[in-house]
Enzyme design. Sequence first.
Site, PDB file in Angstrom:
ATOM      1  N   HIS A   1      49.185  46.467  23.977  1.00 37.31           N
ATOM      2  CA  HIS A   1      49.228  46.910  22.585  1.00 37.31           C
ATOM      3  C   HIS A   1      48.748  48.356  22.511  1.00 37.31           C
ATOM      4  O   HIS A   1      48.471  48.994  23.542  1.00 37.31           O
ATOM      5  CB  HIS A   1      48.451  45.957  21.677  1.00 37.31           C
ATOM      6  CG  HIS A   1      46.985  45.830  21.966  1.00 37.31           C
ATOM      7  ND1 HIS A   1      46.103  46.866  21.836  1.00 37.31           N
ATOM      8  CD2 HIS A   1      46.248  44.764  22.392  1.00 37.31           C
ATOM      9  CE1 HIS A   1      44.886  46.467  22.148  1.00 37.31           C
ATOM     10  NE2 HIS A   1      44.941  45.195  22.501  1.00 37.31           N
TER      11      HIS A   1
ATOM     12  N   HIS B   1      45.621  49.558  24.550  1.00 37.58           N
ATOM     13  CA  HIS B   1      45.857  49.831  25.972  1.00 37.58           C
ATOM     14  C   HIS B   1      46.637  51.134  26.121  1.00 37.58           C
ATOM     15  O   HIS B   1      46.366  51.943  27.006  1.00 37.58           O
ATOM     16  CB  HIS B   1      46.672  48.717  26.635  1.00 37.58           C
ATOM     17  CG  HIS B   1      46.123  47.336  26.429  1.00 37.58           C
ATOM     18  ND1 HIS B   1      46.801  46.370  25.730  1.00 37.58           N
ATOM     19  CD2 HIS B   1      44.954  46.768  26.824  1.00 37.58           C
ATOM     20  CE1 HIS B   1      46.073  45.262  25.709  1.00 37.58           C
ATOM     21  NE2 HIS B   1      44.945  45.478  26.362  1.00 37.58           N
TER      22      HIS B   1
ATOM     23  N   CYS C   1      31.262  34.340  27.997  1.00 38.61           N
ATOM     24  CA  CYS C   1      32.382  34.641  27.094  1.00 38.61           C
ATOM     25  C   CYS C   1      33.625  34.859  27.938  1.00 38.61           C
ATOM     26  O   CYS C   1      33.669  35.778  28.767  1.00 38.61           O
ATOM     27  CB  CYS C   1      32.093  35.888  26.246  1.00 38.61           C
ATOM     28  SG  CYS C   1      33.547  36.409  25.315  1.00 38.61           S
TER      29      CYS C   1
ATOM     30  N   CYS D   1      35.292  38.328  27.407  1.00 37.63           N
ATOM     31  CA  CYS D   1      34.638  39.432  28.138  1.00 37.63           C
ATOM     32  C   CYS D   1      34.624  39.173  29.639  1.00 37.63           C
ATOM     33  O   CYS D   1      34.367  40.075  30.420  1.00 37.63           O
ATOM     34  CB  CYS D   1      33.190  39.607  27.704  1.00 37.63           C
ATOM     35  SG  CYS D   1      32.973  40.139  26.010  1.00 37.63           S
TER      36      CYS D   1
ATOM     37  N   CYS E   1      30.276  36.052  20.330  1.00 37.00           N
ATOM     38  CA  CYS E   1      30.488  37.349  20.981  1.00 37.00           C
ATOM     39  C   CYS E   1      30.909  38.342  19.901  1.00 37.00           C
ATOM     40  O   CYS E   1      31.783  38.046  19.085  1.00 37.00           O
ATOM     41  CB  CYS E   1      31.583  37.219  22.041  1.00 37.00           C
ATOM     42  SG  CYS E   1      32.246  38.804  22.557  1.00 37.00           S
TER      43      CYS E   1
ATOM     44  N   HIS F   1      34.746  39.368  20.465  1.00 34.71           N
ATOM     45  CA  HIS F   1      35.801  38.345  20.391  1.00 34.71           C
ATOM     46  C   HIS F   1      35.620  37.343  19.263  1.00 34.71           C
ATOM     47  O   HIS F   1      36.507  36.546  18.999  1.00 34.71           O
ATOM     48  CB  HIS F   1      35.933  37.631  21.747  1.00 34.71           C
ATOM     49  CG  HIS F   1      36.385  38.574  22.830  1.00 34.71           C
ATOM     50  ND1 HIS F   1      35.495  39.244  23.644  1.00 34.71           N
ATOM     51  CD2 HIS F   1      37.607  38.993  23.176  1.00 34.71           C
ATOM     52  CE1 HIS F   1      36.163  40.021  24.463  1.00 34.71           C
ATOM     53  NE2 HIS F   1      37.446  39.893  24.203  1.00 34.71           N
TER      54      HIS F   1
ATOM     55  N   LYS G   1      38.318  45.677  15.365  1.00 39.63           N
ATOM     56  CA  LYS G   1      38.912  46.131  16.616  1.00 39.63           C
ATOM     57  C   LYS G   1      40.313  45.560  16.776  1.00 39.63           C
ATOM     58  O   LYS G   1      40.513  44.355  16.575  1.00 39.63           O
ATOM     59  CB  LYS G   1      38.039  45.675  17.789  1.00 39.63           C
ATOM     60  CG  LYS G   1      38.573  46.129  19.133  1.00 39.63           C
ATOM     61  CD  LYS G   1      37.816  45.511  20.292  1.00 39.63           C
ATOM     62  CE  LYS G   1      38.457  45.958  21.609  1.00 39.63           C
ATOM     63  NZ  LYS G   1      38.039  45.174  22.738  1.00 39.63           N
TER      64      LYS G   1
ATOM     65  N   LYS H   1      44.329  41.318  20.705  1.00 43.14           N
ATOM     66  CA  LYS H   1      45.191  40.145  20.680  1.00 43.14           C
ATOM     67  C   LYS H   1      44.447  38.975  20.041  1.00 43.14           C
ATOM     68  O   LYS H   1      44.987  38.245  19.220  1.00 43.14           O
ATOM     69  CB  LYS H   1      45.593  39.833  22.123  1.00 43.14           C
ATOM     70  CG  LYS H   1      46.038  38.426  22.415  1.00 43.14           C
ATOM     71  CD  LYS H   1      47.480  38.240  22.075  1.00 43.14           C
ATOM     72  CE  LYS H   1      48.121  36.993  22.611  1.00 43.14           C
ATOM     73  NZ  LYS H   1      47.552  35.715  22.384  1.00 43.14           N
TER      74      LYS H   1
HETATM   75  N1  MSP Z   1      40.425  43.902  32.971  1.00 43.98           N
HETATM   76  C1  MSP Z   1      39.350  44.533  32.305  1.00 43.98           C
HETATM   77  C2  MSP Z   1      39.137  45.937  32.844  1.00 43.98           C
HETATM   78  C3  MSP Z   1      38.864  46.006  34.321  1.00 43.98           C
HETATM   79  S1  MSP Z   1      38.725  47.652  34.861  1.00 43.98           S
HETATM   80  C4  MSP Z   1      38.159  47.523  36.428  1.00 43.98           C
HETATM   81  C5  MSP Z   1      39.672  44.636  30.816  1.00 43.98           C
HETATM   82  N2  MSP Z   1      40.953  44.523  30.469  1.00 43.98           N
HETATM   83  S2  MSP Z   1      41.512  44.634  28.967  1.00 43.98           S
HETATM   84  O1  MSP Z   1      42.904  44.272  29.030  1.00 43.98           O
HETATM   85  O2  MSP Z   1      40.700  43.867  28.079  1.00 43.98           O
HETATM   86  O3  MSP Z   1      41.467  46.123  28.587  1.00 43.98           O
HETATM   87  C6  MSP Z   1      40.364  46.720  27.978  1.00 43.98           C
HETATM   88  C7  MSP Z   1      40.681  48.171  27.768  1.00 43.98           C
HETATM   89  O4  MSP Z   1      41.907  48.298  26.991  1.00 43.98           O
HETATM   90  C8  MSP Z   1      39.669  48.961  26.970  1.00 43.98           C
HETATM   91  O5  MSP Z   1      38.557  49.360  27.731  1.00 43.98           O
HETATM   92  C9  MSP Z   1      40.536  50.097  26.482  1.00 43.98           C
HETATM   93  O6  MSP Z   1      40.829  50.949  27.535  1.00 43.98           O
HETATM   94  C10 MSP Z   1      41.812  49.366  26.088  1.00 43.98           C
HETATM   95  N3  MSP Z   1      41.730  48.810  24.738  1.00 43.98           N
HETATM   96  C11 MSP Z   1      42.000  47.521  24.372  1.00 43.98           C
HETATM   97  N4  MSP Z   1      41.861  47.401  23.020  1.00 43.98           N
HETATM   98  C12 MSP Z   1      41.502  48.583  22.495  1.00 43.98           C
HETATM   99  C13 MSP Z   1      41.264  49.042  21.174  1.00 43.98           C
HETATM  100  N5  MSP Z   1      41.368  48.273  20.109  1.00 43.98           N
HETATM  101  N6  MSP Z   1      40.939  50.338  21.020  1.00 43.98           N
HETATM  102  C14 MSP Z   1      40.841  51.194  22.082  1.00 43.98           C
HETATM  103  N7  MSP Z   1      41.060  50.784  23.331  1.00 43.98           N
HETATM  104  C15 MSP Z   1      41.375  49.485  23.582  1.00 43.98           C
HETATM  105  O7  MSP Z   1      38.751  44.836  30.046  1.00 43.98           O
END
Ligand code: MSP
Length: 518
Positions: free
Chosen positions: A17, A20, A125, A128, A143, A146, A294, A297
């Site tokens: 999304h 990411h 969690c 997380c 959490c 979440h 935030k 998903k």
């Molecule tokens: N798999 C772990 C990361 C491991 S790194 C060794 C993870 N994955 S995640 O799919 O949850 O991705 C989290 C990351 O996605 C955040 O740190 C950020 O880079 C991005 N984001 C996901 N949602 C976001 C927002 N709503 N706003 C900004 N960035 C976001 O955690």
Amino acid sequence: MKIYLTTPIYYVNAYPHLGHAYTTIVVDVLARFFKLKGWQVFFLTGTDEHGDKIQKTAKEKNKTPEELVDEISLAFKKTWDYFKISYNYFIRTTSSSHKKVVQTLLQKLYEKGEFYLDEYEGYYCIGCERFLTSKELDEKGQCQDHKVAPIYVKEKNYFFNLEKYRNWLKYYLLHHEVIYPEFYREEVLNLLEEELPPLCISRPKSRLSWGIELPFDRDYVTYVWFDALINYLTGIGYPENPKWKDWWIEAHHFIAKDILKPHAVYWPIMLKAMELPMYKKLLVHGYWLVNKLKMSKSLGNIVEPIEISEKYGKDQLRYFLLREMAFGYDAEFNFSNFVQRINADLANDYGNLIYRSFNLVEKYFKTIPEASSLSPLDEEFLETVKKALKDYEKYFLNFQFHRALERLWQAIRSANVYIDRKAPWELIKKGAKEKAGTVLKILLEGIKSFAIALYPVTPETSQIILKTLGINLNSVTWDMVWNFSLLSSSTTISKGKPLFPRIEMEKLSHSITKSSTT
Ligand code: MSP
């Protein structure tokens, strides 16, 4: 000069999304910026494919974990390819090369005596993928990210003594500028004021089979964060590729604040225990919010990056993301902000400047005019542009993208003021064609500098602008932004179509957010 840039590796329990896409686009912008400056860049992204969360999602969807991870990892790759993200390598934690590195490092730590078996109970969690302390729960015991209650887990596992390294880490962070922005460093230093609980680095296979087996005990798999963080080493060919260390000491990890603790506490301590050098920088941004929550998903308020780009343009989205969010802080995503930015900055200020200038040259000169002697106003304008470009570069090197763009836009607006004050169309009417030619030549040189400076942010439109001005993108370097006699007078200008069409508010009948994607 070298720089190694990484995004988090994203979980494959849901499709990509806008959150990411933001981190990935920020890293892409920087990769392009540093390449323009002649640096060598290695850009790593990928997917995090093990753990409870993936196993659970696969089960819910009646799929095997393998099917799920293949499908969603491909969706991430396709999304980044659609956005022409300039990554060098896309890592998957289910690849055999990564598994081998994780197992080698685990074995090394085990032999060093860093792990011990113990009975554990705590609140976990799944979102997380880590145990939460009571301080990390909200008033309902949920959490905070979440909005679900963690599950109670009691089992025998392998542990890693983080506390042993706490003082070292505290000292290191106090004496090195690793974490940016500064207030996240403070947050981590505060965390390090209290004793660190041991990190549980395993999961019994009886509960979770989807993971990398511990090499020293086949009844367990590796805790997903322990596996995931190591991707930053696997991605540059550790340990076989002799060049890995050259890249490693220049490592810049980009993340959002949700994963600050694993990156700022677990990872440095893991590296220290593995006797590997510390990464160079951790760059932490805030959240994209929708109605103050935030975007995620699990909360069902996501924005699909491809859908929005298909409608309004990829460069438009990239510009908006970089300009709207002050790096480090949260930013609200809504259509009204989006449309306002595109219309005011891109359609009105930048797009109009380009269209007007190209139109006048096409109409009165056909090819790029030559400049005769410069008036004080011409000199003053060029000085304004140079100063803005200097600041733009400085802000970029400090990861303050919104400031950089804001500063550059001051120069773009002064270009519009300059054209109005000089009114080359009037000069032509008065028969002063040479003077009008000078004004337009200066404007085109300014536009060329803007297009080069903005290439990292808006690569597709910059390429079109530079092509119109007779410049091949492959020959462009950052230094060209300072050269105001770069353009060749043999280049024929054709104004083309407006590059950033205005978005009509009335046409926006639909809502951008989706309640569910997968
Ligand atoms: N798999 C772990 C990361 C491991 S790194 C060794 C993870 N994955 S995640 O799919 O949850 O991705 C989290 C990351 O996605 C955040 O740190 C950020 O880079 C991005 N984001 C996901 N949602 C976001 C927002 N709503 N706003 C900004 N960035 C976001 O955690």
